[in-house]
Design a protein around this motif. Structure first.
Motif, PDB file in Angstrom:
ATOM      1  N   GLU A 146       0.824  -1.213   0.000  1.00  0.00           N
ATOM      2  CA  GLU A 146       0.000   0.000   0.000  1.00  0.00           C
ATOM      3  C   GLU A 146       0.857   1.261   0.000  1.00  0.00           C
ATOM      4  O   GLU A 146       0.483   2.264  -0.610  1.00  0.00           O
TER       5      GLU A 146
ATOM      6  N   GLU B 162       1.658   2.076  -3.427  1.00  0.00           N
ATOM      7  CA  GLU B 162       0.494   2.657  -4.105  1.00  0.00           C
ATOM      8  C   GLU B 162       0.315   4.120  -3.710  1.00  0.00           C
ATOM      9  O   GLU B 162       0.017   4.973  -4.553  1.00  0.00           O
TER      10      GLU B 162
ATOM     11  N   GLU C  16      -6.479   5.141  -0.944  1.00  0.00           N
ATOM     12  CA  GLU C  16      -5.197   4.498  -0.614  1.00  0.00           C
ATOM     13  C   GLU C  16      -4.800   4.795   0.829  1.00  0.00           C
ATOM     14  O   GLU C  16      -4.279   3.926   1.529  1.00  0.00           O
TER      15      GLU C  16
ATOM     16  N   ASP D  64      -6.884   2.624   3.003  1.00  0.00           N
ATOM     17  CA  ASP D  64      -6.338   1.259   3.017  1.00  0.00           C
ATOM     18  C   ASP D  64      -5.290   1.125   4.118  1.00  0.00           C
ATOM     19  O   ASP D  64      -5.252   0.133   4.850  1.00  0.00           O
TER      20      ASP D  64
HETATM   21 MG   LIG Z   1      -4.745   0.307  -2.068  1.00  0.00          MG
END
Ligand SMILES: [Mg+2]
Length: 118
Positions: A40, A43, A53, A56
């Protein structure tokens, strides 16, 4: 904040997670969460304006704590307590810190073995 997170999110997340990904006691469950966090972060670096994101990462941080046996109530309490702790710390003037680098609190009192709190 504690009531909202504990009753409307962390219990819901814990129930969903154990149903979907198996019990938190499963071997290497935390390592799987850490691996996911690392993915993550990549990302986020690619899409820092993408709110999903960041969410997350929040969810995975809670997953990590839950996987180590911390209760939703303990996580919520620690979340608030850490914010209070941060607010009580001494921070450098942000203008003096190199942009793009972490701003660390003053650890002088900790190095000297004294509590950072009066
Ligand atoms: Mg993500």
């Amino acid at each position: 904040m504690s009531d909202l997170i504990v009753h409307h999110h962390l219990h819901r997340q814990r129930d969903f997670s154990e149903r979907t990904f198996g019990p938190y006691s499963r071997p290497l469950r935390t390592e799987g969460v850490i691996d996911h966090i690392e993915r993550e972060l990549i990302e986020i670096k690619g899409k820092p304006n993408d709110l999903e994101e960041w969410v997350d990462l929040i969810i995975l941080a809670c997953e990590g704590a839950l996987s180590q046996g911390h209760s939703p109530e303990a996580i919520a309490y620690a979340w608030e307590a850490k914010q209070t702790k941060n607010e009580g710390r001494t921070w450098p003037d942000w203008r003096t810190v190199e942009p793009g680098k972490a701003i660390e609190h003053d650890r002088t009192a900790e190095v000297l073995g004294r509590s950072a709190y009066p």
